[in-house]
Design an enzyme around this catalytic site. Sequence first.
Site, PDB file in Angstrom:
ATOM      1  N   ASP A 121      -2.468  -0.069  42.751  1.00  0.00           N
ATOM      2  CA  ASP A 121      -1.798   0.654  41.663  1.00  0.00           C
ATOM      3  C   ASP A 121      -0.539   1.402  42.118  1.00  0.00           C
ATOM      4  O   ASP A 121       0.334   1.705  41.313  1.00  0.00           O
ATOM      5  CB  ASP A 121      -2.762   1.659  41.009  1.00  0.00           C
TER       6      ASP A 121
ATOM      7  N   LYS B 258       7.014 -18.768  33.909  1.00  0.00           N
ATOM      8  CA  LYS B 258       8.382 -18.928  33.380  1.00  0.00           C
ATOM      9  C   LYS B 258       8.731 -20.396  33.185  1.00  0.00           C
ATOM     10  O   LYS B 258       9.414 -20.771  32.221  1.00  0.00           O
ATOM     11  CB  LYS B 258       9.401 -18.303  34.347  1.00  0.00           C
TER      12      LYS B 258
ATOM     13  N   SER C   1     -11.264   7.637  45.525  1.00  0.00           N
ATOM     14  CA  SER C   1     -11.883   7.662  46.864  1.00  0.00           C
ATOM     15  C   SER C   1     -11.323   8.802  47.702  1.00  0.00           C
ATOM     16  O   SER C   1     -12.050   9.443  48.478  1.00  0.00           O
ATOM     17  CB  SER C   1     -11.626   6.332  47.580  1.00  0.00           C
TER      18      SER C   1
HETATM   19  P1  ADP Z   1     -10.245   4.289  43.552  1.00  0.00           P
HETATM   20  O1  ADP Z   1     -10.601   4.907  44.837  1.00  0.00           O
HETATM   21  O2  ADP Z   1      -9.774   2.856  43.717  1.00  0.00           O
HETATM   22  O3  ADP Z   1      -9.302   5.143  42.729  1.00  0.00           O
HETATM   23  P2  ADP Z   1     -12.464   5.155  41.844  1.00  0.00           P
HETATM   24  O4  ADP Z   1     -11.627   6.092  41.046  1.00  0.00           O
HETATM   25  O5  ADP Z   1     -13.466   4.334  41.120  1.00  0.00           O
HETATM   26  O6  ADP Z   1     -11.584   4.108  42.682  1.00  0.00           O
HETATM   27  O7  ADP Z   1     -13.193   6.017  42.954  1.00  0.00           O
HETATM   28  C1  ADP Z   1     -14.035   5.398  43.905  1.00  0.00           C
HETATM   29  C2  ADP Z   1     -15.213   6.301  44.201  1.00  0.00           C
HETATM   30  O8  ADP Z   1     -14.752   7.533  44.744  1.00  0.00           O
HETATM   31  C3  ADP Z   1     -16.027   6.713  42.989  1.00  0.00           C
HETATM   32  O9  ADP Z   1     -16.967   5.721  42.613  1.00  0.00           O
HETATM   33  C4  ADP Z   1     -16.707   7.979  43.461  1.00  0.00           C
HETATM   34  O10 ADP Z   1     -17.830   7.672  44.282  1.00  0.00           O
HETATM   35  C5  ADP Z   1     -15.638   8.585  44.350  1.00  0.00           C
HETATM   36  N1  ADP Z   1     -14.895   9.601  43.578  1.00  0.00           N
HETATM   37  C6  ADP Z   1     -13.991   9.371  42.593  1.00  0.00           C
HETATM   38  N2  ADP Z   1     -13.516  10.534  42.091  1.00  0.00           N
HETATM   39  C7  ADP Z   1     -14.155  11.521  42.754  1.00  0.00           C
HETATM   40  C8  ADP Z   1     -14.115  12.954  42.702  1.00  0.00           C
HETATM   41  N3  ADP Z   1     -13.324  13.600  41.842  1.00  0.00           N
HETATM   42  N4  ADP Z   1     -14.912  13.631  43.562  1.00  0.00           N
HETATM   43  C9  ADP Z   1     -15.716  12.991  44.429  1.00  0.00           C
HETATM   44  N5  ADP Z   1     -15.794  11.659  44.531  1.00  0.00           N
HETATM   45  C10 ADP Z   1     -15.032  10.916  43.723  1.00  0.00           C
HETATM   46  O1  F6P Z   2      -7.474   0.692  40.917  1.00  0.00           O
HETATM   47  C1  F6P Z   2      -7.323  -0.673  41.208  1.00  0.00           C
HETATM   48  C2  F6P Z   2      -7.635  -1.508  39.993  1.00  0.00           C
HETATM   49  O2  F6P Z   2      -7.430  -2.866  40.323  1.00  0.00           O
HETATM   50  C3  F6P Z   2      -6.861  -1.140  38.721  1.00  0.00           C
HETATM   51  O3  F6P Z   2      -5.550  -1.665  38.715  1.00  0.00           O
HETATM   52  C4  F6P Z   2      -7.760  -1.719  37.659  1.00  0.00           C
HETATM   53  O4  F6P Z   2      -7.589  -1.042  36.431  1.00  0.00           O
HETATM   54  C5  F6P Z   2      -9.143  -1.475  38.209  1.00  0.00           C
HETATM   55  O5  F6P Z   2      -9.005  -1.335  39.612  1.00  0.00           O
HETATM   56  C6  F6P Z   2     -10.127  -2.572  37.914  1.00  0.00           C
HETATM   57  O6  F6P Z   2     -11.378  -2.166  38.357  1.00  0.00           O
HETATM   58  P1  F6P Z   2     -12.621  -3.175  38.538  1.00  0.00           P
HETATM   59  O7  F6P Z   2     -12.349  -4.002  39.765  1.00  0.00           O
HETATM   60  O8  F6P Z   2     -13.773  -2.266  38.716  1.00  0.00           O
HETATM   61  O9  F6P Z   2     -12.678  -4.029  37.318  1.00  0.00           O
END
Ligand code: ADP
Ligand code: F6P
Length: 319
Positions: free
Chosen positions: A127, A154, A105
């Site tokens: 995370d 546990k 995000s």
């Molecule tokens: P988080 O924010 O929890 O790491 P994601 O990696 O799924 O979750 O990213 C959430 C959203 O952010 C994605 O579905 C996408 O819309 C946007 N996003 C992720 N990576 C990128 C990127 N490199 N450039 C632009 N938007 C991104």
């Molecule tokens: O990034 C947060 C997280 O909870 C990770 O720890 C996990 O791998 C992932 O999102 C799970 O994603 P989803 O809710 O899409 O199954």
Amino acid sequence: MKRLAILTSGGDCSGMNACIRSAVRTALRMNIEMIGFRKGYLGLMKGDFITLDTKAVSGILHHGGTFLQSARSPEFRTPEGQKVALDRLHEAGAEGLVVLGGDGSLSGALALHRLGFPVVGIPASIDNDIPFTDMALGVDTALNNIIYAVDCIKDTASSHARAFVIEVMGRNSGYLASIAAIATGAEYALVPEREFDLADICQQLRGRYEEGRDNAIIILAEGAGQAHQIADSIKDAIGFETRVTVLGHYQRGGAPTVFDRLLASRFGKKAVELLDDGTCGVMTGLSCNNIVATPLEEVIKGEKRPQDDLLRLAEVLGI
Ligand code: ADP
Ligand code: F6P
């Protein structure tokens, strides 16, 4: 500045509601209107927003999740998707945007910043894999959820003389597993950041068993291996039964802890103040108990390193 927008994106976490509330209340005090886009970048691209007044954010502080809802949107990763999002922001009259979410995000927030739109990111992901903040929002609550569950397991592990492999979330980060292992006195934390030798672990467990210690807790970060495979290897090598518990999405919900409520409130206030001040393209962070701002460019190219003193602590405690 007349109007700001906020959204929550990616994996939700406890404290998001408290953070939205704080941002809204801060903005309203500064005579800035606030709108909230639903379902992260997905809702942003659809122009799906609501007005956030005091009433809209009352009674939400203590609830987990996000009342604005969250989503993952592959389309927003494309230049076309980002252009649509930008158009929607302008149509909605927003002069700045606060993005709560994980590293994905925040990459999205950086993309909007590069297109010239004022954005401030807030690290929100259980995370704890985002650099330039000691803690992200939701981590403390998730850890409390985990240690409650591990303590319960546990009890039954010792009653039945079993070894449990307990899988926790964290994607490619072993933070939750490491801290949970320290806080629960687990025997092992298996994390992606540190290589482990399963045969060696099995031998140690066997030795413990022969000394009369007939139960064990192994906390496995989801990014470090397959829980059932690891449990099967252990079962074949030691003299007692194994079981697997995958804690899953239970870890992400629930009422935020005091730590997360406070962090959320501080992050929300800071994000609005930064935007009002004309500082954008940054992420709020917690550093030595101060709220700081770091350019998103630095955040996205940075790497979160495990804290040395915590690694040493785990080593000293035999984890
Ligand atoms: P988080 O924010 O929890 O790491 P994601 O990696 O799924 O979750 O990213 C959430 C959203 O952010 C994605 O579905 C996408 O819309 C946007 N996003 C992720 N990576 C990128 C990127 N490199 N450039 C632009 N938007 C991104
Ligand atoms: O990034 C947060 C997280 O909870 C990770 O720890 C996990 O791998 C992932 O999102 C799970 O994603 P989803 O809710 O899409 O199954």
